[in-house]
Scaffold this motif. Structure first.
Motif, short mmCIF file in Angstrom:
data_model
loop_
_atom_site.label_atom_id
_atom_site.label_comp_id
_atom_site.label_asym_id
_atom_site.label_seq_id
_atom_site.Cartn_x
_atom_site.Cartn_y
_atom_site.Cartn_z
N CYS A 125 0.84 -1.20 0.00
CA CYS A 125 0.00 0.00 0.00
C CYS A 125 0.87 1.25 0.00
O CYS A 125 1.81 1.37 0.79
N CYS A 176 0.00 3.34 3.50
CA CYS A 176 0.43 2.92 4.85
C CYS A 176 1.53 1.86 4.82
O CYS A 176 1.93 1.37 5.85
N CYS A 227 -6.80 -2.02 0.61
CA CYS A 227 -5.82 -2.25 1.66
C CYS A 227 -6.55 -2.57 2.96
O CYS A 227 -7.42 -1.81 3.38
N CYS A 237 -5.66 0.50 5.68
CA CYS A 237 -6.19 1.86 5.64
C CYS A 237 -7.37 2.02 4.67
O CYS A 237 -7.98 3.08 4.61
ZN ZN Z 1 -2.95 1.00 3.38
#
Ligand code: ZN
Ligand code: ZN
Length: 84
Positions: free
Chosen positions: A58, A61, A72, A75
């Motif tokens: 990701c 994050c 993801c 997040c």
């Molecule tokens: Zn993420």
């Protein structure tokens, strides 16, 4: 290779090799194990190695997750490899 114990005398079976079997004219590969003590043979179908799922990292994050996840799990950012 697996660790298999003889069903008859519980001795550890030795890996003998691969054998080609043709039950009903069908090609089949088998892994052959034999007991060094009583001669019992066991046949196993070779198991395909587990499919490795590609991972995506990701951008938001830095969490790594399976490529077939739409978002993801950390997040909730959409998966960039999943353009849908
Ligand atoms: Zn993420
Ligand atoms: Zn045995």
């Amino acid at each position: 290779m697996k660790t298999i114990h003889c069903p008859r005398c519980s001795k550890q079976l030795n890996f003998v090799g691969e054998a080609g079997l043709k039950p009903g004219g069908q090609d089949l590969k088998a892994e052959v194990y034999a007991c060094p003590k009583c001669g019992k043979m066991e046949f196993f179908a070779p198991v395909e190695p587990e499919v490795k799922i590609e991972k995506v990292t990701c951008a938001a994050c830095q969490k790594s997750y399976d490529i077939d996840f739409p978002r993801c799990p950390g997040c909730g950012s959409p998966n960039p490899k999943m353009a849908k």
